[in-house]
Motif scaffolding. Structure first.
Motif, PDB file in Angstrom:
ATOM      1  N   VAL A  42       0.839  -1.204   0.000  1.00 47.71           N
ATOM      2  CA  VAL A  42       0.000   0.000   0.000  1.00 47.71           C
ATOM      3  C   VAL A  42       0.871   1.250   0.000  1.00 47.71           C
ATOM      4  CG1 VAL A  42      -1.658   1.328   1.382  1.00 47.71           C
ATOM      5  CG2 VAL A  42      -2.018  -1.108   1.014  1.00 47.71           C
ATOM      6  N   LEU A  43       1.924   1.256   0.820  1.00 51.00           N
ATOM      7  CA  LEU A  43       2.831   2.409   0.846  1.00 51.00           C
ATOM      8  C   LEU A  43       3.573   2.562  -0.478  1.00 51.00           C
ATOM      9  CD1 LEU A  43       4.414   2.453   4.396  1.00 51.00           C
ATOM     10  CD2 LEU A  43       3.199   4.303   3.274  1.00 51.00           C
ATOM     11  N   ALA A  44       3.969   1.477  -1.076  1.00 49.19           N
ATOM     12  CA  ALA A  44       4.755   1.520  -2.306  1.00 49.19           C
ATOM     13  C   ALA A  44       3.949   2.018  -3.503  1.00 49.19           C
ATOM     14  CB  ALA A  44       5.320   0.134  -2.615  1.00 49.19           C
ATOM     15  N   GLN A  45       2.644   1.928  -3.453  1.00 48.33           N
ATOM     16  CA  GLN A  45       1.803   2.314  -4.592  1.00 48.33           C
ATOM     17  C   GLN A  45       1.773   3.816  -4.845  1.00 48.33           C
ATOM     18  OE1 GLN A  45       0.278   0.358  -6.901  1.00 48.33           O
ATOM     19  NE2 GLN A  45       1.477  -1.228  -5.897  1.00 48.33           N
ATOM     20  N   LYS A  46       2.058   4.629  -3.838  1.00 43.84           N
ATOM     21  CA  LYS A  46       2.032   6.089  -3.958  1.00 43.84           C
ATOM     22  C   LYS A  46       0.698   6.581  -4.525  1.00 43.84           C
ATOM     23  CE  LYS A  46       6.863   7.142  -3.979  1.00 43.84           C
ATOM     24  NZ  LYS A  46       7.825   8.150  -4.316  1.00 43.84           N
ATOM     25  N   THR A  47      -0.374   6.163  -3.878  1.00 45.72           N
ATOM     26  CA  THR A  47      -1.718   6.622  -4.227  1.00 45.72           C
ATOM     27  C   THR A  47      -2.267   7.419  -3.043  1.00 45.72           C
ATOM     28  OG1 THR A  47      -2.839   4.695  -3.308  1.00 45.72           O
ATOM     29  CG2 THR A  47      -2.106   4.532  -5.605  1.00 45.72           C
ATOM     30  N   ASP A  48      -3.498   7.864  -3.159  1.00 40.69           N
ATOM     31  CA  ASP A  48      -4.140   8.568  -2.043  1.00 40.69           C
ATOM     32  C   ASP A  48      -4.302   7.660  -0.828  1.00 40.69           C
ATOM     33  OD1 ASP A  48      -4.326  10.849  -3.564  1.00 40.69           O
ATOM     34  OD2 ASP A  48      -6.418  10.494  -4.169  1.00 40.69           O
ATOM     35  N   TYR A  49      -4.319   6.358  -1.054  1.00 44.14           N
ATOM     36  CA  TYR A  49      -4.493   5.391   0.029  1.00 44.14           C
ATOM     37  C   TYR A  49      -3.177   4.956   0.665  1.00 44.14           C
ATOM     38  CZ  TYR A  49      -9.184   5.080  -1.866  1.00 44.14           C
ATOM     39  OH  TYR A  49     -10.443   5.386  -2.308  1.00 44.14           O
ATOM     40  N   SER A  50      -2.073   5.361   0.098  1.00 43.79           N
ATOM     41  CA  SER A  50      -0.769   4.912   0.577  1.00 43.79           C
ATOM     42  C   SER A  50      -0.510   5.168   2.062  1.00 43.79           C
ATOM     43  CB  SER A  50       0.353   5.522  -0.252  1.00 43.79           C
ATOM     44  OG  SER A  50       0.339   4.973  -1.548  1.00 43.79           O
ATOM     45  N   PRO A  51      -0.896   6.317   2.605  1.00 38.62           N
ATOM     46  CA  PRO A  51      -0.628   6.531   4.031  1.00 38.62           C
ATOM     47  C   PRO A  51      -1.293   5.510   4.958  1.00 38.62           C
ATOM     48  CG  PRO A  51      -1.081   8.613   2.947  1.00 38.62           C
ATOM     49  CD  PRO A  51      -1.397   7.526   1.962  1.00 38.62           C
ATOM     50  N   TYR A  52      -2.345   4.852   4.487  1.00 38.54           N
ATOM     51  CA  TYR A  52      -2.982   3.829   5.305  1.00 38.54           C
ATOM     52  C   TYR A  52      -2.059   2.630   5.529  1.00 38.54           C
ATOM     53  CZ  TYR A  52      -7.293   6.445   4.925  1.00 38.54           C
ATOM     54  OH  TYR A  52      -8.237   7.431   5.002  1.00 38.54           O
ATOM     55  N   GLY A  53      -1.003   2.550   4.750  1.00 40.97           N
ATOM     56  CA  GLY A  53      -0.014   1.496   4.963  1.00 40.97           C
ATOM     57  C   GLY A  53       0.546   1.540   6.369  1.00 40.97           C
ATOM     58  N   TRP A  54       0.682   2.743   6.940  1.00 40.04           N
ATOM     59  CA  TRP A  54       1.186   2.860   8.322  1.00 40.04           C
ATOM     60  C   TRP A  54       0.227   2.195   9.297  1.00 40.04           C
ATOM     61  CZ3 TRP A  54       6.017   3.958   8.659  1.00 40.04           C
ATOM     62  CH2 TRP A  54       6.618   4.790   7.725  1.00 40.04           C
ATOM     63  N   LEU A  55      -1.060   2.390   9.086  1.00 38.87           N
ATOM     64  CA  LEU A  55      -2.047   1.780   9.978  1.00 38.87           C
ATOM     65  C   LEU A  55      -2.058   0.258   9.832  1.00 38.87           C
ATOM     66  CD1 LEU A  55      -4.946   4.343   9.504  1.00 38.87           C
ATOM     67  CD2 LEU A  55      -3.181   4.294  11.273  1.00 38.87           C
ATOM     68  N   ILE A  56      -1.897  -0.205   8.611  1.00 40.88           N
ATOM     69  CA  ILE A  56      -1.829  -1.650   8.384  1.00 40.88           C
ATOM     70  C   ILE A  56      -0.585  -2.219   9.055  1.00 40.88           C
ATOM     71  CG2 ILE A  56      -1.683  -3.464   6.625  1.00 40.88           C
ATOM     72  CD1 ILE A  56      -3.193  -1.499   4.751  1.00 40.88           C
ATOM     73  N   TRP A  57       0.520  -1.480   8.993  1.00 44.70           N
ATOM     74  CA  TRP A  57       1.745  -1.928   9.667  1.00 44.70           C
ATOM     75  C   TRP A  57       1.568  -1.976  11.181  1.00 44.70           C
ATOM     76  CZ3 TRP A  57       6.070   0.968   6.602  1.00 44.70           C
ATOM     77  CH2 TRP A  57       6.525   0.134   5.582  1.00 44.70           C
ATOM     78  N   ILE A  58       0.831  -1.014  11.739  1.00 41.39           N
ATOM     79  CA  ILE A  58       0.581  -1.048  13.181  1.00 41.39           C
ATOM     80  C   ILE A  58      -0.187  -2.313  13.542  1.00 41.39           C
ATOM     81  CG2 ILE A  58      -0.663   0.080  15.074  1.00 41.39           C
ATOM     82  CD1 ILE A  58       0.141   2.785  13.741  1.00 41.39           C
ATOM     83  N   LEU A  59      -1.176  -2.680  12.730  1.00 43.90           N
ATOM     84  CA  LEU A  59      -1.893  -3.939  12.942  1.00 43.90           C
ATOM     85  C   LEU A  59      -0.927  -5.120  12.895  1.00 43.90           C
ATOM     86  CD1 LEU A  59      -4.405  -5.762  13.142  1.00 43.90           C
ATOM     87  CD2 LEU A  59      -4.551  -5.620  10.642  1.00 43.90           C
ATOM     88  N   SER A  60      -0.057  -5.131  11.898  1.00 39.02           N
ATOM     89  CA  SER A  60       0.925  -6.199  11.778  1.00 39.02           C
ATOM     90  C   SER A  60       1.822  -6.258  13.005  1.00 39.02           C
ATOM     91  CB  SER A  60       1.775  -5.990  10.518  1.00 39.02           C
ATOM     92  OG  SER A  60       2.808  -6.951  10.442  1.00 39.02           O
ATOM     93  N   ASN A  61       2.290  -5.099  13.467  1.00 42.65           N
ATOM     94  CA  ASN A  61       3.157  -5.055  14.643  1.00 42.65           C
ATOM     95  C   ASN A  61       2.458  -5.604  15.871  1.00 42.65           C
ATOM     96  OD1 ASN A  61       4.333  -1.862  13.502  1.00 42.65           O
ATOM     97  ND2 ASN A  61       5.318  -3.832  13.195  1.00 42.65           N
ATOM     98  N   VAL A  62       1.198  -5.228  16.063  1.00 44.03           N
ATOM     99  CA  VAL A  62       0.448  -5.712  17.227  1.00 44.03           C
ATOM    100  C   VAL A  62       0.305  -7.234  17.167  1.00 44.03           C
ATOM    101  CG1 VAL A  62      -1.832  -5.692  18.326  1.00 44.03           C
ATOM    102  CG2 VAL A  62      -0.751  -3.545  17.653  1.00 44.03           C
ATOM    103  N   LEU A  63       0.017  -7.760  15.992  1.00 44.16           N
ATOM    104  CA  LEU A  63      -0.100  -9.217  15.849  1.00 44.16           C
ATOM    105  C   LEU A  63       1.236  -9.902  16.117  1.00 44.16           C
ATOM    106  CD1 LEU A  63      -2.446  -9.413  12.741  1.00 44.16           C
ATOM    107  CD2 LEU A  63      -3.021  -9.960  15.114  1.00 44.16           C
ATOM    108  N   TRP A  64       2.336  -9.321  15.611  1.00 40.97           N
ATOM    109  CA  TRP A  64       3.658  -9.904  15.875  1.00 40.97           C
ATOM    110  C   TRP A  64       4.001  -9.833  17.358  1.00 40.97           C
ATOM    111  CZ3 TRP A  64       5.511 -13.411  13.144  1.00 40.97           C
ATOM    112  CH2 TRP A  64       5.526 -13.382  11.754  1.00 40.97           C
ATOM    113  N   ILE A  65       3.601  -8.762  18.020  1.00 38.73           N
ATOM    114  CA  ILE A  65       3.841  -8.645  19.462  1.00 38.73           C
ATOM    115  C   ILE A  65       3.080  -9.741  20.201  1.00 38.73           C
ATOM    116  CG2 ILE A  65       3.355  -7.202  21.482  1.00 38.73           C
ATOM    117  CD1 ILE A  65       4.165  -4.781  19.679  1.00 38.73           C
ATOM    118  N   MET A  66       1.817  -9.949  19.835  1.00 36.69           N
ATOM    119  CA  MET A  66       1.035 -11.030  20.452  1.00 36.69           C
ATOM    120  C   MET A  66       1.716 -12.380  20.235  1.00 36.69           C
ATOM    121  SD  MET A  66      -2.803  -9.828  19.311  1.00 36.69           S
ATOM    122  CE  MET A  66      -3.432 -11.483  19.428  1.00 36.69           C
TER     123      MET A  66
END
Length: 97
Positions: A42-66
Motif C-alpha cells: 500500500v505504501l509503495a503504490q504512492k496513491t491517495d491510500y498509501s498513508p494507510y499502509g502505516w495503519l496496516i503496519w501497526i496492525l501487523s506489529n500488534v499481531l507480531w507482538i502477540m
C-alpha cells in the motif's frame, strides 16, 4: 461428472480449519505476515491510500507482538515494539501534514 475432486477439496478444507482451531497462534502469525506485506505494498503504490499502509503496519506489529509474547521470542518482541514506534511516528507524520 465425478464428485471425487470436490470431496477431496472439502476434506482438505476441513483439515485446514481443524489445524487452525488446534493452533490459533498460526492464524495470528499468518495475519501478521500478510498484513505486513499488504502494508508495504500500500505504501509503495504512492496513491491517495498509501498513508494507510502505516495503519496496516501497526496492525501487523500488534499481531507480531502477540505472537512473540506467546512464543517467548524476546528478540522478535523487542524488534516489533521498536517497529510499532516507527509506524506510529509515520502515522502521526501523515496525520499532521
Amino acid at each position: 461428472m465425478s464428485t471425487a475432486p470436490v470431496a477431496h477439496l472439502n476434506g482438505r478444507i476441513k483439515r485446514s480449519i481443524a489445524a487452525l482451531k488446534a493452533r490459533p497462534l498460526l492464524l495470528v502469525e499468518w495475519g501478521a505476515a500478510i498484513s505486513g506485506v499488504v502494508g508495504s505494498e500500500v505504501l509503495a503504490q504512492k496513491t491517495d491510500y498509501s498513508p494507510y499502509g502505516w495503519l496496516i503496519w501497526i496492525l501487523s506489529n500488534v499481531l507480531w507482538i502477540m505472537f512473540s509474547i506467546k512464543r517467548r521470542t524476546y528478540g522478535l518482541l523487542a524488534m516489533q515494539v521498536f517497529y510499532t514506534g516507527i509506524s506510529i511516528q509515520g502515522a502521526m507524520n501523515w496525520l499532521h501534514r
